[in-house]
Design an enzyme around this catalytic site. Sequence first.
Site, PDB file in Angstrom:
ATOM      1  N   TYR A 123       5.491  43.546 132.419  1.00 39.67           N
ATOM      2  CA  TYR A 123       6.515  43.312 133.431  1.00 39.67           C
ATOM      3  C   TYR A 123       5.854  43.096 134.789  1.00 39.67           C
ATOM      4  O   TYR A 123       4.753  43.585 135.034  1.00 39.67           O
ATOM      5  CB  TYR A 123       7.479  44.499 133.484  1.00 39.67           C
ATOM      6  CG  TYR A 123       8.203  44.748 132.179  1.00 39.67           C
ATOM      7  CD1 TYR A 123       9.281  43.956 131.794  1.00 39.67           C
ATOM      8  CD2 TYR A 123       7.810  45.778 131.336  1.00 39.67           C
ATOM      9  CE1 TYR A 123       9.949  44.188 130.605  1.00 39.67           C
ATOM     10  CE2 TYR A 123       8.477  46.021 130.140  1.00 39.67           C
ATOM     11  CZ  TYR A 123       9.547  45.220 129.780  1.00 39.67           C
ATOM     12  OH  TYR A 123      10.199  45.449 128.597  1.00 39.67           O
ATOM     13  N   ARG A 126       4.994  46.614 137.010  1.00 37.99           N
ATOM     14  CA  ARG A 126       4.610  47.880 136.399  1.00 37.99           C
ATOM     15  C   ARG A 126       3.659  47.648 135.231  1.00 37.99           C
ATOM     16  O   ARG A 126       3.669  46.583 134.610  1.00 37.99           O
ATOM     17  CB  ARG A 126       5.828  48.668 135.936  1.00 37.99           C
ATOM     18  CG  ARG A 126       6.793  47.911 135.050  1.00 37.99           C
ATOM     19  CD  ARG A 126       8.201  48.509 135.184  1.00 37.99           C
ATOM     20  NE  ARG A 126       9.179  47.900 134.308  1.00 37.99           N
ATOM     21  CZ  ARG A 126       9.845  46.800 134.601  1.00 37.99           C
ATOM     22  NH1 ARG A 126       9.616  46.162 135.740  1.00 37.99           N
ATOM     23  NH2 ARG A 126      10.753  46.316 133.783  1.00 37.99           N
ATOM     24  N   CYS A 139       4.315  61.134 114.367  1.00 38.70           N
ATOM     25  CA  CYS A 139       5.691  60.785 114.006  1.00 38.70           C
ATOM     26  C   CYS A 139       5.659  59.664 112.981  1.00 38.70           C
ATOM     27  O   CYS A 139       4.946  58.671 113.155  1.00 38.70           O
ATOM     28  CB  CYS A 139       6.477  60.359 115.238  1.00 38.70           C
ATOM     29  SG  CYS A 139       6.542  61.614 116.536  1.00 38.70           S
ATOM     30  N   CYS A 142       6.284  56.005 114.262  1.00 36.74           N
ATOM     31  CA  CYS A 142       5.520  55.583 115.443  1.00 36.74           C
ATOM     32  C   CYS A 142       5.240  54.082 115.411  1.00 36.74           C
ATOM     33  O   CYS A 142       4.782  53.538 114.395  1.00 36.74           O
ATOM     34  CB  CYS A 142       4.200  56.353 115.510  1.00 36.74           C
ATOM     35  SG  CYS A 142       3.224  55.939 116.974  1.00 36.74           S
ATOM     36  N   ARG A 144       2.930  52.738 117.168  1.00 32.33           N
ATOM     37  CA  ARG A 144       1.498  52.548 117.420  1.00 32.33           C
ATOM     38  C   ARG A 144       0.650  53.186 116.323  1.00 32.33           C
ATOM     39  O   ARG A 144      -0.379  53.798 116.592  1.00 32.33           O
ATOM     40  CB  ARG A 144       1.118  53.133 118.782  1.00 32.33           C
ATOM     41  CG  ARG A 144       1.759  52.387 119.948  1.00 32.33           C
ATOM     42  CD  ARG A 144       1.290  52.913 121.288  1.00 32.33           C
ATOM     43  NE  ARG A 144       2.041  52.249 122.354  1.00 32.33           N
ATOM     44  CZ  ARG A 144       2.531  52.860 123.413  1.00 32.33           C
ATOM     45  NH1 ARG A 144       2.337  54.152 123.580  1.00 32.33           N
ATOM     46  NH2 ARG A 144       3.210  52.192 124.329  1.00 32.33           N
ATOM     47  N   ASP A 303      11.282  49.505 115.790  1.00 36.47           N
ATOM     48  CA  ASP A 303      10.397  48.344 115.882  1.00 36.47           C
ATOM     49  C   ASP A 303       9.975  47.828 114.508  1.00 36.47           C
ATOM     50  O   ASP A 303      10.089  48.527 113.489  1.00 36.47           O
ATOM     51  CB  ASP A 303       9.138  48.699 116.687  1.00 36.47           C
ATOM     52  CG  ASP A 303       9.425  48.871 118.169  1.00 36.47           C
ATOM     53  OD1 ASP A 303      10.359  48.218 118.662  1.00 36.47           O
ATOM     54  OD2 ASP A 303       8.715  49.671 118.815  1.00 36.47           O
ATOM     55  N   LYS A 347      11.974  44.610 126.645  1.00 39.67           N
ATOM     56  CA  LYS A 347      13.218  45.237 126.199  1.00 39.67           C
ATOM     57  C   LYS A 347      14.421  44.329 126.491  1.00 39.67           C
ATOM     58  O   LYS A 347      14.598  43.878 127.619  1.00 39.67           O
ATOM     59  CB  LYS A 347      13.396  46.594 126.873  1.00 39.67           C
ATOM     60  CG  LYS A 347      12.277  47.574 126.561  1.00 39.67           C
ATOM     61  CD  LYS A 347      12.418  48.846 127.362  1.00 39.67           C
ATOM     62  CE  LYS A 347      11.199  49.729 127.197  1.00 39.67           C
ATOM     63  NZ  LYS A 347       9.982  49.133 127.820  1.00 39.67           N
TER      64      LYS A 347
END
Length: 438
Positions: A123, A126, A139, A142, A144, A303, A347
């Site tokens: 972006y 940021r 998790c 995840c 990643r 994802d 997003k």
Amino acid sequence: MAIYSQNQQDIARRINVDSAQSNWQDWKWQLKHSVSSIDTFENLLEIRFPEMERKKLEMTLRKFPLSVTPYYLSLIDTEDLNNCPVFRQAFPSPAELEIDKCDMADPLAEDQDSPAPGITHRYPDRVLFHISNVCSMYCRHCTRKRKVGDQDSIPGRQEIEKGLAYIRNQPEVRDVLLSGGDPLMLNTDYLDWILGEIRAIEHVEVIRIGSRMPVVLPYRITDELVDMLKKHQPLWLNTHFNHPREITTSSKTAIRKLADAGIPLGNQTVLLAGVNDCPRVIKALNHKLVANRVRPYYLYQCDLAEGLSHFRTPVGKGIEIMESLIGHTSGFSVPTYVIDAPGGGGKIPLNPNYLISLSTNKVVLRNYEGVITTYQEPDSYKADFCNRNCNECRLHLKLDDAEEYRATGIEMLLSDWNQTISLTPANNERMDRRSHDE
């Protein structure tokens, strides 16, 4: 400090009979005794998997490792194991080895959008700063998985400096998000140094931390850590609760410490099949969050990462959940439902459609109840053509903070910064004559 449940006492005793109660709330003790094998998992919960299932689970662990803190393990409902939302997030499933054609190792193209070590710059204003590959728990959902577990490491100062140098050389960057892995896996002094280096960059206005510690290892939120974080305000922290069962006495304590320190808290929930794909579950979760001063921030569509197909829901399920929230609960209890676009598109917010139609001067809308209404557009609105010449714009473009305090009277004469040398009453005849002479 007391251990909160009998289940936690039992697990602690099976790990270490002598020091169970004194060490349970020591986050480093929790990490030291993280569960990484099926045998340990079975022994601590006193369960047994069928032999055929065990073989499939072992095959899964060869590709996607297991790591669960004793604390998070203690939240598992062993009476309803396969339906327990904690179990489904923490324990591997053979379904993780089913790789769909649409699955990707790096679905968000974070590596492609990385102009410097540890940096993802997607972006305009940021960056994401990846400062850890280590988590207190792996998790199962995840995004990643390519990083977490396979490359268990925390970058050294030399590597971090490369990321810092990039941020220093990009004056458009006003917001830095620290992510991982989990940034709170760093020791407090090292994280303090990183935060201090970022805070010293003049154009960085806001620092954010993304961490699941309040959920899976709330004992990491120590008084020492909170005191350090307070030094680096403005600092925001987003965490990752997915189910009301995860909000415990210990997690509430961790959240309270952070909130009392003046750190704004948000939550990013991932929509997961068999875990929270239910309007009642998400609403209950969000109500518990706001009651503990955590603002629901995002509801993520799962994802397209490798091995997550069994967790993904249709987008229609997310829209159904949003229909159950918008208008049915407080606005600040409603997250933004998003898809993080594959390929690095960022997003994309999704909402139920409340706009039915529109014409030149009227808009037709529907509300959360299904009531259809109209909004009259203004007849006299004259749009200003913007040629990007701000010097000629008629809008009020003084965008700096308004000056609240101005010295007046004798104080103004005494001040060094004001050039006024005298105060003259209104209707002074001498001043009137001067103006006439001119």
